[in-house]
Motif scaffolding. Structure first.
Motif, PDB file in Angstrom:
ATOM      1  N   GLU A 126       0.916  -1.025   0.108  1.00  0.00           N
ATOM      2  CA  GLU A 126       0.018  -0.064   0.043  1.00  0.00           C
ATOM      3  C   GLU A 126       0.825   1.097   0.048  1.00  0.00           C
ATOM      4  O   GLU A 126       0.627   2.200  -0.733  1.00  0.00           O
TER       5      GLU A 126
ATOM      6  N   LYS B  74      -6.489  -5.653  -4.804  1.00  0.00           N
ATOM      7  CA  LYS B  74      -6.818  -5.644  -3.365  1.00  0.00           C
ATOM      8  C   LYS B  74      -6.124  -4.405  -2.583  1.00  0.00           C
ATOM      9  O   LYS B  74      -6.830  -3.905  -1.664  1.00  0.00           O
ATOM     10  N   ARG B  75      -5.107  -4.097  -2.918  1.00  0.00           N
ATOM     11  CA  ARG B  75      -4.490  -2.663  -2.368  1.00  0.00           C
ATOM     12  C   ARG B  75      -5.473  -1.532  -2.670  1.00  0.00           C
ATOM     13  O   ARG B  75      -5.844  -0.726  -1.874  1.00  0.00           O
TER      14      ARG B  75
ATOM     15  N   ASP C  46      -8.561  -1.328  -3.155  1.00  0.00           N
ATOM     16  CA  ASP C  46      -9.814  -1.489  -2.569  1.00  0.00           C
ATOM     17  C   ASP C  46      -9.546  -1.086  -1.024  1.00  0.00           C
ATOM     18  O   ASP C  46     -10.273  -0.264  -0.628  1.00  0.00           O
ATOM     19  N   ARG C  47      -8.428  -1.487  -0.356  1.00  0.00           N
ATOM     20  CA  ARG C  47      -8.429  -1.304   0.939  1.00  0.00           C
ATOM     21  C   ARG C  47      -7.801   0.367   0.878  1.00  0.00           C
ATOM     22  O   ARG C  47      -8.441   0.893   2.048  1.00  0.00           O
TER      23      ARG C  47
ATOM     24  N   ARG D 190     -11.092   2.228   0.702  1.00  0.00           N
ATOM     25  CA  ARG D 190     -12.035   2.176   1.905  1.00  0.00           C
ATOM     26  C   ARG D 190     -11.372   3.053   2.820  1.00  0.00           C
ATOM     27  O   ARG D 190     -12.132   3.812   3.722  1.00  0.00           O
TER      28      ARG D 190
END
Length: 175
Positions: free
Chosen positions: A60, A94-95, A97-98, A101
């Motif tokens: 990230e 995935k990164r 998305d996080r 959020r």
């Protein structure tokens, strides 16, 4: 301390064991490869402490840095992010998305290709990565301060040369 008087480290002990058990094999590459592997683990651990202070994983942090390095308007397509980071395209979603959020990035449709997406830093993502990167650089300076400037320069040159040569190789077939 004189280099010749340094105590035997873990790698040297492993090499000595192998010399005893398999005197027919040259284990000298372990002197470099195993130490680099161990050092990489230690460095990753030290670097991740800083990322963790900001609630970020290593990947990230890397994604936010790639967006910040892009310059205004601090955005890239996911494929570009993969090309500008150590993160694979498979791990990118995935990164993102996080990070989305957490309010650090936004996603929107590409103006050029309505099927494509663009990822952009939010103002809070921009502020966070500026602060985190400042601390990251301070940490890297701390880690490199264990070497002299001449040692750092020599090591950088060797690693640059070796990396370019290894990256030019085809994957080993195990022989």
């Amino acid at each position: 301390m004189d280099d010749d008087l340094q105590p035997m480290d873990r790698v040297a002990r492993i090499q000595a064991d192998w010399r005893r058990e398999r005197p027919d094999l040259d284990t000298s590459p372990q002197g470099v490869i195993a130490r680099l592997h161990r050092l990489a683990g230690h460095l990753t651990e030290e670097l991740c402490v800083v990322y963790g202070r900001y609630g970020l994983s290593e990947g990230e942090f890397d994604v936010l840095c790639a967006l910040r390095r892009a310059g205004e308007p601090y955005e890239r397509a996911p494929g570009e992010l993969a090309a500008h980071t150590m993160v694979t395209t498979g791990g990118m979603t995935k990164r993102i998305d996080r990070l989305e959020r957490a309010g650090l990035v936004t996603r929107r449709r590409s103006d050029d290709d309505q099927r494509g997406r663009i990822v952009a830093l939010t103002p809070s993502g921009h502020a966070l990565i500026d602060q985190a990167f400042t601390d990251h650089m301070r940490n890297e300076h701390r880690l490199l301060s264990l070497l002299t400037p001449a040692e750092t320069e020599a090591l950088e040159g060797l690693l640059t040369t070796w990396t370019s040569r290894v990256e030019g190789l085809r994957p080993s077939d195990g022989k």
